[in-house]
Write a protein that holds these residues in place. Structure first.
Motif, PDB file in Angstrom:
ATOM      1  N   ALA A 116       0.817  -1.216   0.000  1.00 55.67           N
ATOM      2  CA  ALA A 116       0.000   0.000   0.000  1.00 55.67           C
ATOM      3  C   ALA A 116       0.851   1.267   0.000  1.00 55.67           C
ATOM      4  CB  ALA A 116      -0.955   0.000   1.193  1.00 55.67           C
ATOM      5  N   THR A 172      -9.468  -3.638  -9.095  1.00 57.52           N
ATOM      6  CA  THR A 172     -10.062  -2.645  -8.196  1.00 57.52           C
ATOM      7  C   THR A 172      -9.331  -1.306  -8.218  1.00 57.52           C
ATOM      8  OG1 THR A 172     -10.808  -4.429  -6.781  1.00 57.52           O
ATOM      9  CG2 THR A 172     -10.814  -2.235  -5.827  1.00 57.52           C
ATOM     10  N   ASP A 173      -8.023  -1.312  -7.922  1.00 60.69           N
ATOM     11  CA  ASP A 173      -7.294  -0.044  -7.812  1.00 60.69           C
ATOM     12  C   ASP A 173      -7.301   0.701  -9.136  1.00 60.69           C
ATOM     13  OD1 ASP A 173      -6.853  -1.274  -5.448  1.00 60.69           O
ATOM     14  OD2 ASP A 173      -4.702  -0.939  -5.391  1.00 60.69           O
ATOM     15  N   LYS A 212      -4.435   2.377  -2.898  1.00 60.16           N
ATOM     16  CA  LYS A 212      -3.477   1.314  -3.193  1.00 60.16           C
ATOM     17  C   LYS A 212      -3.677   0.171  -2.197  1.00 60.16           C
ATOM     18  CE  LYS A 212      -0.031  -0.698  -5.213  1.00 60.16           C
ATOM     19  NZ  LYS A 212      -0.522  -1.977  -4.677  1.00 60.16           N
ATOM     20  N   THR A 213      -3.770  -1.015  -2.730  1.00 60.53           N
ATOM     21  CA  THR A 213      -3.928  -2.200  -1.899  1.00 60.53           C
ATOM     22  C   THR A 213      -2.577  -2.705  -1.391  1.00 60.53           C
ATOM     23  OG1 THR A 213      -4.927  -4.397  -1.827  1.00 60.53           O
ATOM     24  CG2 THR A 213      -3.747  -3.843  -3.821  1.00 60.53           C
ATOM     25  N   TYR A 266      -5.566  -1.670   2.939  1.00 67.12           N
ATOM     26  CA  TYR A 266      -5.844  -0.664   1.912  1.00 67.12           C
ATOM     27  C   TYR A 266      -5.458   0.690   2.469  1.00 67.12           C
ATOM     28  CZ  TYR A 266      -7.918  -2.179  -2.473  1.00 67.12           C
ATOM     29  OH  TYR A 266      -8.089  -2.673  -3.734  1.00 67.12           O
ATOM     30  N   LYS A 300      -8.487 -10.254   1.143  1.00 63.19           N
ATOM     31  CA  LYS A 300      -8.581  -9.197   0.139  1.00 63.19           C
ATOM     32  C   LYS A 300     -10.037  -8.819  -0.132  1.00 63.19           C
ATOM     33  CE  LYS A 300      -5.323  -8.827  -2.925  1.00 63.19           C
ATOM     34  NZ  LYS A 300      -4.896  -7.476  -2.510  1.00 63.19           N
ATOM     35  N   ALA A 336     -11.079  -6.428   2.523  1.00 65.04           N
ATOM     36  CA  ALA A 336     -10.362  -5.149   2.454  1.00 65.04           C
ATOM     37  C   ALA A 336     -10.913  -4.290   1.328  1.00 65.04           C
ATOM     38  CB  ALA A 336      -8.860  -5.391   2.260  1.00 65.04           C
ATOM     39  N   SER A 337     -11.101  -4.886   0.156  1.00 62.44           N
ATOM     40  CA  SER A 337     -11.605  -4.072  -0.951  1.00 62.44           C
ATOM     41  C   SER A 337     -13.067  -3.721  -0.720  1.00 62.44           C
ATOM     42  CB  SER A 337     -11.386  -4.767  -2.298  1.00 62.44           C
ATOM     43  OG  SER A 337     -12.031  -5.997  -2.334  1.00 62.44           O
TER      44      SER A 337
END
Lengths: 336, 336
Positions: free
Chosen positions: A48, A241-242, A256-257, A263, A283, A286-287
């Motif tokens: 991240a 995602t990002d 940013k993961t 995150y 993940k 988190a997302s």
């Protein structure tokens, strides 16, 4: 005390799995706009903080020396999925510094992108270090060493000047001393330093506001953030995602993961940074939490990559991923 | 109340991630030899009950009718990794019942085994339904329908006779009525029914002891368990956790993983069954907990697949996976 449940995964009439975690949203002074769970224990930011790890690449003059533009700088901040677009650019970064793939210390792994992995195998090739999701970061680190006349041997080790410069940049940005008591080694072999989520969030607020930073540092950061918003497809990859968030909300959201459910990001227009960590490292949670946070700030943002269901292999929706009531309530208290 | 932390993942000097969960170890009467966390809430066993889902295949006479021996029966209980050994056998099961791959309703996915996926792509092929980890279970279900003269159309749906038979066998084994309030759809599209871990553990104790079961049921179970111990490589695949445990401890440990952090199994010599679920669904924590449990019962078991570290892509150990003190203490109280 256990962190609260942030994300629930349901199947049929039941909650099948659940994820606990913590979130900090902070301004550049450390005033918390949101605090969920324990935000005071040291957490490794992992990937991240790649935008911060890229600071010496700009500030040393290496990027300019080797003619790295926004694309190369974006790749230095990336956890990419290993498509040809990514590997070719990483290779070019190395070549401009007079190096090749063998100089990398990140190790090889199968491309993170399933389609990229498939293409690689179909073409009869094996993954090399360029396919490592961190190859751009490592190419940038190597370029810095070459530019400053340092040996590239063991450039990934904590006591090499390359990593000392990264450490000092991060210490400066977070305002904390980061010693061996919070030092771990990342999957790509470079050191990573843990800090409380509250400190991480404040650091990301400073990143986008520039508050209290020297002009040269502010300029370097602008180049880095600008590169990420200009070339989001390089940061992760198509439909990731990002990448999608950076595409949909340029200059409004930086994100940013990191591995193990981290995150980080920021909302420049609001002067706020955020950092979150799912206890178990998942993940999907988190997302999910990051998307819920972004939607709280930008409720009208179109087409965010917010996965709300899990399909069977036949293609039917058989499970859902949703914010817990606790998370929904907590987000509504967010002081904008 | 939150379930206790069972597994910790460390990096450098810190615990980076942690996994909470619950465990029940029971005899066939429901007397708990171990109870960790909440074992009273309904949990989907997912693939952990494939051995039970295979009961109608034997008891209907379909297995005998189509000449399915221990290999075919083992594959019907498998979550296999999609190597040619597995797909060829699933295909043969279908052919003996006069069917082909297109009759399957499980859907296609990339082989779970990375090497199998790589081989598939290198050969220029795409995954089909035979590569689905559940293809053996589905082939067995189809064979049952054909043998009993039923339509195979929608055989995966909850109201099809195939699934009603599975439901009744499981209800009989667990001693509970399993209604729509605990019914979910699995990733392979067949129904799955949630039950408390305490009930699940008792069911697995009954599975290996045969206590209170009719002679025909006991006989069917003996064929199923025998097949799994005889052909462990078919249950998952080479070097996979379940396969290795069945290979190392035949007739001493029965074990089967399920999605979302479930593990079920039994210790026939002790008359005990077990069931565990990691709250967040993490496989690394479920298998870590299961291995710790088995090592408590069989401390001298050689070479169990107990992953205790995570390596960097360069191959250095950078993180560890370990039992929490809580789990270690709890396991020591286990009444053998």
């Amino acid at each position: 005390m256990a962190n609260p449940i942030l994300i629930e995964v349901t199947r049929g009439p039941l909650v099948e799995s659940w994820h606990r975690g913590a979130i900090a949203v902070s301004d550049s002074e450390g005033l918390l706009a949101l605090k969920v769970g324990n935000v005071s224990e040291p957490i490794y930011p992992r990937s991240a903080i790649k935008a911060l790890q890229a600071l010496p690449l700009i500030e040393s003059g290496a990027a300019d020396h080797f003619g790295y533009g926004p694309r190369e700088i974006a790749l230095a901040c990336a956890s990419h999925i290993g498509t040809e677009m990514h590997t070719t650019l990483a290779d070019e970064m190395l070549h401009r510094a007079g190096l090749s793939e063998t100089a990398l210390g990140c190790g090889a792994h199968v491309p993170l992108g399933a389609a990229a992995a498939k293409e690689l195998y179909k073409s009869g090739h094996e993954p090399n270090q360029l396919h490592n999701n961190c190859s751009g970061k490592h190419a940038g680190m190597l370029a810095t060493a070459i530019h400053l006349g340092e040996s590239t041997s063991g450039y990934w080790k904590p006591d090499h000047p390359v990593q000392r410069r990264v450490l000092h940049a991060i210490e400066d940005m977070c305002g904390e001393r980061l010693g061996p008591d919070v030092e771990g080694i990342d999957g790509c072999s470079v050191p990573n330093w843990a800090m409380p989520l509250s400190v991480m969030a404040r650091m990301f607020a400073r990143l986008v506001t520039g508050d209290g930073l020297a002009p040269q540092r502010r300029q370097a950061i602008q180049r880095i953030l600008g590169a990420c918003w200009e070339h989001p497809e390089l940061i992760a990859g198509p439909r990731r995602t990002d990448t999608v968030v950076l595409q949909k909300l340029p200059e409004r959201v930086f994100i940013k993961t990191g591995a193990e459910g981290v995150y980080c990001g920021a909302f420049p227009k609001l002067g706020l940074g955020f950092a979150l960590k799912i206890d178990d490292g998942a993940k999907r949670a988190a997302s999910g939490t990051a998307m819920a946070l972004i939607e709280q700030i930008y409720p009208l943002a179109p087409g965010l990559p917010h996965q709300r269901s899990i399909k069977s292999w036949r293609g039917d929706e058989v499970a859902t991923i949703r914010s817990s009531i606790f998370l929904e309530d907590a987000l509504q208290t967010l002081k904008r």
